[in-house]
Design a protein around this motif. Structure first.
Motif, PDB file in Angstrom:
ATOM      1  N   ASP A 182       0.817  -1.221   0.000  1.00 47.12           N
ATOM      2  CA  ASP A 182       0.000   0.000   0.000  1.00 47.12           C
ATOM      3  C   ASP A 182       0.849   1.270   0.000  1.00 47.12           C
ATOM      4  N   LEU A 214      -7.450   3.845  -3.791  1.00 49.51           N
ATOM      5  CA  LEU A 214      -6.361   3.776  -2.818  1.00 49.51           C
ATOM      6  C   LEU A 214      -5.776   5.150  -2.512  1.00 49.51           C
TER       7      LEU A 214
ATOM      8  N   THR B  65      -5.443  -1.170   2.405  1.00 42.19           N
ATOM      9  CA  THR B  65      -6.155  -2.335   1.878  1.00 42.19           C
ATOM     10  C   THR B  65      -5.975  -3.564   2.761  1.00 42.19           C
ATOM     11  N   TRP B  69      -8.944  -5.465   4.415  1.00 44.66           N
ATOM     12  CA  TRP B  69      -9.112  -6.902   4.210  1.00 44.66           C
ATOM     13  C   TRP B  69      -9.383  -7.610   5.535  1.00 44.66           C
ATOM     14  N   LEU B  97     -12.501   1.418   0.650  1.00 46.08           N
ATOM     15  CA  LEU B  97     -11.460   0.386   0.778  1.00 46.08           C
ATOM     16  C   LEU B  97     -12.076  -0.955   1.170  1.00 46.08           C
ATOM     17  N   GLN B 100     -13.541  -2.461  -1.759  1.00 39.16           N
ATOM     18  CA  GLN B 100     -12.491  -3.069  -2.575  1.00 39.16           C
ATOM     19  C   GLN B 100     -12.195  -4.481  -2.094  1.00 39.16           C
TER      20      GLN B 100
END
Ligand SMILES: Nc1ncnc2c1ncn2[C@@H]1O[C@H](COP(=O)(O)OP(=O)(O)O)[C@@H](O)[C@H]1O
Ligand SMILES: [Mg+2]
Lengths: 277, 382
Positions: A182, A214, B65, B69, B97, B100
């Motif tokens: 990231d 992002l 992320t 997750w 996010l 996603q």
């Protein structure tokens, strides 16, 4: 948006440049000079890369776009000048301090540069394995799967070796590896070169999507006028050893620099619909 | 009340009980660097059966992320266990996010699954048999193709690449002289020294000359040159041709109707066949010089005396036996080197693999052949 006042950047004091990278600037390049013994490839180059923007870098072949990128990320030595990132002069940092900053950006090389002995999924796991202590294999597998899906690779590509992938898939896998930790900034060297127009357009969509979801800052070297028009917020033109002009596509169209005129008013640019905007 | 795992920028997770169910509060920096401890502590969560759960995100300081997750997979597993779960208090960016993570939940294989041991062993045995068989045919075909190419030069001599051949002769022969010379000289020294030490016990020092001459001319000159050239040029052939293969240069030649045999293989083959005997002769001389030096320094045999003695003890075949082997070994090294180079495919790793294979195979074949030659020459009595 008017063309950026490059003169102003050149006049700025180092402290101001440093301060700017703690606020809205991701990377501030000042007075950069790079050469390989002969005449310098880049000289007196100034550029601000703002947080959250997608900036396209264009220029004729051999004008030093790749050299610029490699210098900013510390792979080439600069003869003079500074690269400010996250409030520090990256080029003067020690090897270990540079590693700390390098974790905050990801890079996609021109050829993808995947490790040929590892599977695609293992390639994505390399940064996690190297930089995060005690990361559970299960978690790495899950996150690698997610990243591969985010860049649009089908699950059956994951256990393949890079040599079994097509060019476009290699680039996607390269992006997945670049975003494994990231990062805040993503550097891309000609990401759509060698892709068919449909693949290239899909890749542009991917960049725009990742940037949006992002919050990435993207620095993209490209020759692809479609990419410049569709995903880039600003364009920096490299000519005569430095950034000759930086601004939006409209600024480019107004410029009377001969190379810029030819590039943005040529037959290919008309095909890309540049002039119609 | 649950307990807080940590404070500050550290990520933490807290479980609370409310009237109608439970809340799960996430706070701190849920980022990839903090993910391993989070992953562990999320495993220890436990809730009453079927109670509704609210996941509160308002204390989250950072989320990426990996953090998204972790949140998503927790919620997914809770939902699968029959809980009603909803998110609360997340910013728009944080929710996107998590979206996603949700849309990209597709666990995939990391490497190909290995079949079970018995199947794999059978498979391996089968694969080895097929490979050895395949390689035997392929290498015979390669030798055949080379012979055919050479034969065609009698009809079309212009296709022979003289320049490339001469260049290769320089690379494999001339440039190898320092290392071949030095090693042969040292081996001459060693043989003379060890021999003299033993022979002195019988008062037969002068036979050191016989020993050096026979050993160097018959065996060591050729064997050492061949091994050095296998390591030096055989490996170079494989690596050069292999990386050209990798770079699709060989394919480009094919499409331009240029035969890689003409441009790459034959020049290297001819160069080694010509240069090996020359190098061997040179190695012989250097070995004898080394022996002569020790004879002089440690046994007091004057150089002229050594030379005369050498002249006396050389039987017609000592030199010939060594030199006859040279072009054969040269051909062998070139064949294996080029064959392995053309066999490279896929990745850079394959070039390394074939280069190692080329050197090991060449040296192995050289030593085996040399043993056969030794038996053969003894049997026919030369
Ligand atoms: N490591 C190097 N050593 C010497 N010259 C180099 C090196 N890397 C690049 N150059 C030279 O720098 C110039 C710019 O190269 P590059 O940045 O790759 O161009 P491009 O803008 O097409 O990416 C070229 O003339 C190239 O030959
Ligand atoms: Mg380039």
């Amino acid at each position: 948006m008017a063309a950026e006042d490059l003169e102003r950047l050149a006049q700025q004091s180092p402290e101001d440049a440093r301060q700017s990278t703690l606020k809205d600037v991701a990377i501030a390049i000042r007075g950069l000079e790079v050469g390989f013994g002969g005449p310098p490839i880049i000289k007196g180059l100034d550029l601000n890369i703002y947080r959250g923007e997608v900036i396209g870098i264009v220029g004729g072949s051999g004008t030093g776009k790749s050299v610029l990128m490699r210098t900013v990320i510390g792979l080439n030595k600069a003869q003079a000048g500074s690269v400010w990132a996250f409030g520090e002069d990256f080029l003067t940092l020690s090897f270990f301090e540079q590693r700390r900053i390098e974790k905050r950006w990801g890079v996609l090389f021109q050829q993808g540069a995947l490790f040929s002995a590892l599977t695609v999924a293992q390639n994505v796991q390399v940064p996690m394995r190297e930089h995060i202590r005690n990361m559970q294999q299960e978690l790495m597998d899950e996150i690698a799967s997610m990243k591969l899906s985010m860049v649009g690779l089908p699950p059956d590509a994951a256990p393949k070796l890079p040599s079994e992938l097509s060019g476009g898939m290699k680039k996607r896998a390269g992006i997945a590896r670049a975003i494994a930790l990231d990062p805040e900034i993503l550097f891309l060297d000609e990401p759509t070169a060698g892709l068919d127009p449909i693949g290239a357009a899909a890749f542009d969509d991917l960049i725009a999507h990742l940037r949006k979801t992002l919050g990435l800052t993207v620095v993209m070297i490209t020759h692809d006028l479609d990419s410049l028009v569709t995903v880039c917020d600003r364009i920096a033109v490299l000519a005569d050893q430095r950034v000759k002009l930086v601004g939006t596509i409209d600024d480019m169209l107004e410029s009377d620099h001969p190379w810029i005129r030819e590039y943005f008013h040529g037959p290919r640019s008309r095909a890309a619909g540049v002039g119609k905007r | 009340m649950g307990q807080r795992a940590a404070i500050g920028n550290e990520p933490w997770i807290m479980q609370n009980r409310t009237d109608g169910g439970a809340t799960l509060q996430a706070g701190g920096a849920w980022i990839v660097t903090n993910s391993p401890p989070l992953f562990e502590s999320l495993k220890t969560l436990s809730f009453r059966k079927d109670e509704p759960i609210t996941v509160e995100l308002d204390r989250l300081e950072r989320l990426d992320t990996a953090g998204a997750w972790l949140l998503y997979r927790t919620v997914r597993d809770l939902r699968a266990a029959g809980h009603d779960v909803e998110y609360k208090g997340g910013t728009e960016a944080q929710m996107s996010l998590i979206d996603q993570a949700t849309t990209n939940d597709a666990l995939c294989l990391i490497e190909e699954r290995e079949p079970n041991v018995v199947v794999r062993m059978l498979e391996d045995v089968g694969a080895v048999v097929m490979r050895v068989g395949g390689q035997a045919t392929a290498s015979l075909a390669f030798v055949g193709l080379l012979m055919e190419t050479l034969w065609r030069y009698t009809k079309y001599p212009r296709r022979f690449r003289l320049t490339a051949t001469v260049k290769q002769m320089e690379l494999v022969g001339l440039n190898a002289m320092p290392i071949v010379g030095l090693i042969s000289f040292l081996i001459g020294v060693v043989i003379a020294y060890q021999g003299a030490y033993q022979l002195r016990l019988f008062g037969a020092e002068i036979f050191t000359v016989n020993l050096v001459v026979t050993a160097v001319l018959r065996e060591f000159g050729i064997l050492l040159s061949a091994i050095i050239i296998a390591g030096r040029s055989g490996s170079a052939f494989t690596a050069e041709i292999g990386s050209m293969k990798m770079n699709e240069e060989i394919d480009a030649m094919d499409t331009l109707a240029i035969s890689p045999m003409d441009t790459l293989v034959v020049p290297r083959f001819i160069a080694l066949v010509i240069m090996m005997p020359l190098l061997t002769f040179y190695a012989d001389i250097m070995g004898l010089l080394g022996g002569a030096l020790i004879g002089w320094l440690s046994l007091g045999i004057e150089p002229m005396q050594f030379l005369e003695r050498t002249h006396d003890v050389i039987l017609g075949w000592d030199l010939g036996v060594g030199l006859i082997k040279a072009p054969i070994f040269g051909a062998l090294i070139a064949l294996i080197g080029c064959y392995e180079g053309l066999a490279c495919k896929g990745s850079a790793e394959s070039v390394g693999h074939h280069t190692t294979k080329s050197v090991v195979e060449s040296i192995f074949m050289i030593i085996v052949l040399d043993a056969f030659f030794a038996i053969f020459f003894t049997t026919i009595g030369v």
